[in-house]
Design a protein around this motif. Structure first.
Motif, PDB file in Angstrom:
ATOM      1  N   PHE A   1       6.209  -2.027  -8.271  1.00  0.00           N
ATOM      2  CA  PHE A   1       6.099  -1.685  -6.858  1.00  0.00           C
ATOM      3  C   PHE A   1       6.860  -2.669  -5.962  1.00  0.00           C
ATOM      4  CE2 PHE A   1       2.292  -0.010  -8.884  1.00  0.00           C
ATOM      5  CZ  PHE A   1       2.272   1.291  -8.419  1.00  0.00           C
ATOM      6  N   TRP A   2       7.421  -2.125  -4.880  1.00  0.00           N
ATOM      7  CA  TRP A   2       8.073  -2.897  -3.816  1.00  0.00           C
ATOM      8  C   TRP A   2       7.524  -2.410  -2.478  1.00  0.00           C
ATOM      9  CZ3 TRP A   2      12.804  -5.937  -3.488  1.00  0.00           C
ATOM     10  CH2 TRP A   2      13.362  -6.265  -4.730  1.00  0.00           C
ATOM     11  N   GLN A   3       7.389  -3.317  -1.529  1.00  0.00           N
ATOM     12  CA  GLN A   3       7.139  -2.965  -0.134  1.00  0.00           C
ATOM     13  C   GLN A   3       8.504  -2.912   0.539  1.00  0.00           C
ATOM     14  OE1 GLN A   3       4.099  -2.535   1.777  1.00  0.00           O
ATOM     15  NE2 GLN A   3       5.539  -1.803   3.315  1.00  0.00           N
TER      16      GLN A   3
ATOM     17  N   CYS B   1      17.987  -2.210  10.213  1.00  0.00           N
ATOM     18  CA  CYS B   1      17.594  -3.242   9.266  1.00  0.00           C
ATOM     19  C   CYS B   1      16.822  -2.643   8.106  1.00  0.00           C
ATOM     20  CB  CYS B   1      16.751  -4.318   9.951  1.00  0.00           C
ATOM     21  SG  CYS B   1      15.261  -3.695  10.733  1.00  0.00           S
ATOM     22  N   ILE B   2      16.828  -3.375   7.002  1.00  0.00           N
ATOM     23  CA  ILE B   2      16.036  -3.046   5.817  1.00  0.00           C
ATOM     24  C   ILE B   2      15.440  -4.359   5.322  1.00  0.00           C
ATOM     25  CG2 ILE B   2      15.983  -2.035   3.509  1.00  0.00           C
ATOM     26  CD1 ILE B   2      18.740  -0.838   4.035  1.00  0.00           C
ATOM     27  N   GLU B   3      14.167  -4.330   4.981  1.00  0.00           N
ATOM     28  CA  GLU B   3      13.521  -5.483   4.373  1.00  0.00           C
ATOM     29  C   GLU B   3      12.764  -5.013   3.143  1.00  0.00           C
ATOM     30  OE1 GLU B   3      12.417  -8.534   7.852  1.00  0.00           O
ATOM     31  OE2 GLU B   3      11.422  -6.588   8.038  1.00  0.00           O
ATOM     32  N   GLY B   4      12.782  -5.822   2.095  1.00  0.00           N
ATOM     33  CA  GLY B   4      12.090  -5.462   0.869  1.00  0.00           C
ATOM     34  C   GLY B   4      11.518  -6.672   0.170  1.00  0.00           C
ATOM     35  N   GLN B   5      10.374  -6.473  -0.468  1.00  0.00           N
ATOM     36  CA  GLN B   5       9.718  -7.528  -1.237  1.00  0.00           C
ATOM     37  C   GLN B   5       9.106  -6.895  -2.480  1.00  0.00           C
ATOM     38  OE1 GLN B   5       9.225 -11.028  -0.675  1.00  0.00           O
ATOM     39  NE2 GLN B   5       8.473 -10.876  -2.769  1.00  0.00           N
TER      40      GLN B   5
ATOM     41  N   ASN C   1      -6.983  12.927  -5.288  1.00  0.00           N
ATOM     42  CA  ASN C   1      -7.072  11.784  -6.187  1.00  0.00           C
ATOM     43  C   ASN C   1      -5.749  11.031  -6.213  1.00  0.00           C
ATOM     44  OD1 ASN C   1      -8.061  10.016  -8.023  1.00  0.00           O
ATOM     45  ND2 ASN C   1      -8.023  11.419  -9.755  1.00  0.00           N
ATOM     46  N   ASP C   2      -5.420  10.348  -5.134  1.00  0.00           N
ATOM     47  CA  ASP C   2      -4.188   9.577  -5.039  1.00  0.00           C
ATOM     48  C   ASP C   2      -4.385   8.220  -5.699  1.00  0.00           C
ATOM     49  OD1 ASP C   2      -2.746  11.477  -3.672  1.00  0.00           O
ATOM     50  OD2 ASP C   2      -3.344  10.745  -1.702  1.00  0.00           O
ATOM     51  N   PRO C   3      -3.337   7.717  -6.347  1.00  0.00           N
ATOM     52  CA  PRO C   3      -3.457   6.373  -6.914  1.00  0.00           C
ATOM     53  C   PRO C   3      -3.545   5.335  -5.795  1.00  0.00           C
ATOM     54  CG  PRO C   3      -1.210   7.166  -7.087  1.00  0.00           C
ATOM     55  CD  PRO C   3      -2.030   8.296  -6.550  1.00  0.00           C
ATOM     56  N   ILE C   4      -4.201   4.248  -6.096  1.00  0.00           N
ATOM     57  CA  ILE C   4      -4.305   3.158  -5.126  1.00  0.00           C
ATOM     58  C   ILE C   4      -3.052   2.311  -5.254  1.00  0.00           C
ATOM     59  CG2 ILE C   4      -5.593   1.106  -4.464  1.00  0.00           C
ATOM     60  CD1 ILE C   4      -8.105   2.518  -5.515  1.00  0.00           C
ATOM     61  N   LEU C   5      -2.340   2.154  -4.150  1.00  0.00           N
ATOM     62  CA  LEU C   5      -1.103   1.378  -4.140  1.00  0.00           C
ATOM     63  C   LEU C   5      -1.420  -0.087  -3.850  1.00  0.00           C
ATOM     64  CD1 LEU C   5       1.111   3.859  -2.122  1.00  0.00           C
ATOM     65  CD2 LEU C   5       1.177   3.440  -4.580  1.00  0.00           C
ATOM     66  N   PRO C   6      -0.677  -1.005  -4.482  1.00  0.00           N
ATOM     67  CA  PRO C   6      -0.921  -2.426  -4.219  1.00  0.00           C
ATOM     68  C   PRO C   6      -0.457  -2.804  -2.815  1.00  0.00           C
ATOM     69  CG  PRO C   6       1.026  -2.167  -5.568  1.00  0.00           C
ATOM     70  CD  PRO C   6       0.418  -0.789  -5.418  1.00  0.00           C
ATOM     71  N   LEU C   7      -1.015  -3.887  -2.312  1.00  0.00           N
ATOM     72  CA  LEU C   7      -0.610  -4.423  -1.015  1.00  0.00           C
ATOM     73  C   LEU C   7       0.311  -5.605  -1.238  1.00  0.00           C
ATOM     74  CD1 LEU C   7      -4.022  -4.426   0.865  1.00  0.00           C
ATOM     75  CD2 LEU C   7      -2.157  -2.778   1.091  1.00  0.00           C
ATOM     76  N   CYS C   8       1.220  -5.801  -0.330  1.00  0.00           N
ATOM     77  CA  CYS C   8       2.099  -6.964  -0.385  1.00  0.00           C
ATOM     78  C   CYS C   8       1.479  -8.052   0.483  1.00  0.00           C
ATOM     79  CB  CYS C   8       3.504  -6.612   0.095  1.00  0.00           C
ATOM     80  SG  CYS C   8       4.660  -7.978  -0.070  1.00  0.00           S
TER      81      CYS C   8
ATOM     82  N   VAL D   1      15.534   6.576  11.960  1.00  0.00           N
ATOM     83  CA  VAL D   1      14.610   6.783  10.844  1.00  0.00           C
ATOM     84  C   VAL D   1      13.886   5.468  10.591  1.00  0.00           C
ATOM     85  CG1 VAL D   1      14.400   7.341   8.391  1.00  0.00           C
ATOM     86  CG2 VAL D   1      16.070   8.561   9.805  1.00  0.00           C
ATOM     87  N   ALA D   2      12.560   5.525  10.576  1.00  0.00           N
ATOM     88  CA  ALA D   2      11.735   4.351  10.292  1.00  0.00           C
ATOM     89  C   ALA D   2      10.860   4.650   9.080  1.00  0.00           C
ATOM     90  CB  ALA D   2      10.872   4.000  11.498  1.00  0.00           C
ATOM     91  N   ILE D   3      10.813   3.698   8.153  1.00  0.00           N
ATOM     92  CA  ILE D   3      10.006   3.826   6.938  1.00  0.00           C
ATOM     93  C   ILE D   3       9.257   2.509   6.742  1.00  0.00           C
ATOM     94  CG2 ILE D   3      10.055   4.139   4.427  1.00  0.00           C
ATOM     95  CD1 ILE D   3      12.800   5.542   4.801  1.00  0.00           C
ATOM     96  N   ASP D   4       7.985   2.608   6.396  1.00  0.00           N
ATOM     97  CA  ASP D   4       7.181   1.452   6.043  1.00  0.00           C
ATOM     98  C   ASP D   4       6.300   1.902   4.890  1.00  0.00           C
ATOM     99  OD1 ASP D   4       5.794  -0.899   5.862  1.00  0.00           O
ATOM    100  OD2 ASP D   4       4.858  -0.763   7.836  1.00  0.00           O
ATOM    101  N   ALA D   5       6.753   1.667   3.647  1.00  0.00           N
ATOM    102  CA  ALA D   5       6.064   2.253   2.510  1.00  0.00           C
ATOM    103  C   ALA D   5       6.164   1.377   1.260  1.00  0.00           C
ATOM    104  CB  ALA D   5       6.646   3.635   2.216  1.00  0.00           C
ATOM    105  N   ILE D   6       5.293   1.694   0.319  1.00  0.00           N
ATOM    106  CA  ILE D   6       5.327   1.108  -1.016  1.00  0.00           C
ATOM    107  C   ILE D   6       6.133   2.054  -1.893  1.00  0.00           C
ATOM    108  CG2 ILE D   6       3.987   0.345  -3.011  1.00  0.00           C
ATOM    109  CD1 ILE D   6       3.396  -1.320  -0.539  1.00  0.00           C
ATOM    110  N   TYR D   7       7.196   1.530  -2.522  1.00  0.00           N
ATOM    111  CA  TYR D   7       8.019   2.311  -3.433  1.00  0.00           C
ATOM    112  C   TYR D   7       7.584   1.992  -4.862  1.00  0.00           C
ATOM    113  CZ  TYR D   7      11.431   3.583   0.195  1.00  0.00           C
ATOM    114  OH  TYR D   7      12.071   4.104   1.299  1.00  0.00           O
ATOM    115  N   GLU D   8       7.688   3.017  -5.759  1.00  0.00           N
ATOM    116  CA  GLU D   8       7.254   2.844  -7.142  1.00  0.00           C
ATOM    117  C   GLU D   8       8.400   3.129  -8.113  1.00  0.00           C
ATOM    118  OE1 GLU D   8       3.676   4.345 -10.111  1.00  0.00           O
ATOM    119  OE2 GLU D   8       3.864   5.259  -8.140  1.00  0.00           O
ATOM    120  N   VAL D   9       8.477   2.326  -9.179  1.00  0.00           N
ATOM    121  CA  VAL D   9       9.492   2.517 -10.215  1.00  0.00           C
ATOM    122  C   VAL D   9       9.246   3.851 -10.906  1.00  0.00           C
ATOM    123  CG1 VAL D   9      10.368   1.657 -12.428  1.00  0.00           C
ATOM    124  CG2 VAL D   9       9.831   0.044 -10.593  1.00  0.00           C
ATOM    125  N   GLN D  10      10.352   4.581 -11.137  1.00  0.00           N
ATOM    126  CA  GLN D  10      10.274   5.862 -11.855  1.00  0.00           C
ATOM    127  C   GLN D  10      10.784   5.724 -13.251  1.00  0.00           C
ATOM    128  OE1 GLN D  10       8.834   8.885 -10.551  1.00  0.00           O
ATOM    129  NE2 GLN D  10       8.076   7.143  -9.437  1.00  0.00           N
TER     130      GLN D  10
END
Length: 186
Positions: free
Chosen positions: A159-161, A149-153, A24-31, A177-186
């Protein structure tokens, strides 16, 4: 007709059972507005919100924070005036293999008033981009990125992409190291 209805009822019940039995994972928003180029969309090595089997991973945002890398065995996130992004990937490995456990951590910080950013090469040190692999291995220290590089929106208030694609130099190899993820405020 009754056979078709019975078959559909059984199929619907089976579908509902399987859907309810899944994690039961939460649904993450899309950017919808993100047009990132930092990570190739076909890069299968990129860490995403879909953790690998036998891994626990989190992608968190720490507001009013900063980074302190003085002690590699403690969490580098401290109180401050920046927004800190932290990727945490942990695995116990194969239970039949000794010392194959590891924890990877990637952190960086940006100014709190930003809603998007694009950072490359020489600017990576300005945002304190660091990587550590806590493991039974040599060089267990936070490593500075040598290129990348790092990109964020910002998607919304929680939430941020984020995309990260960076190289970290060790004494005998370079780790990308490559990351492509949605980050969430804690």
């Amino acid at each position: 007709m009754k056979t078709q209805i019975s078959f559909l009822a059984i199929l619907l019940s089976l579908t509902l059972f399987l859907a309810c039995s899944e994690k039961n994972d939460p649904i993450l928003p899309l950017c919808e507005t993100c047009e990132f180029t930092c990570v190739d969309p076909f890069d299968e090595t990129a860490l995403t919100n879909d953790c690998l089997d036998n891994h626990d991973c989190t992608f968190t945002i720490h507001e009013n924070s900063g980074l302190d890398y003085a002690n590699p065995t403690s969490d580098p996130v401290i109180e401050g005036k920046k927004t800190v992004f932290k990727m945490f990937d942990d695995t116990q490995g194969d239970p039949t293999i000794a010392d194959d456990e590891f924890t990877k951590v990637v952190t960086f910080e940006v100014d709190s008033d930003l809603e998007s950013f694009s950072i490359e090469n020489g600017q990576l040190n300005d945002v304190q981009l660091r990587f550590i692999n806590l493991c039974f291995c040599s060089e267990v220290v936070f490593k500075n990125a040598t290129s990348g590089c790092i990109e964020g929106q910002k998607i919304d208030e929680n939430f941020w992409q984020i995309q990260v694609n960076a190289d970290f130099e060790f004494s005998s190899f370079t780790r990308t190291v490559a990351i492509d993820a949605i980050y969430e405020v804690q």
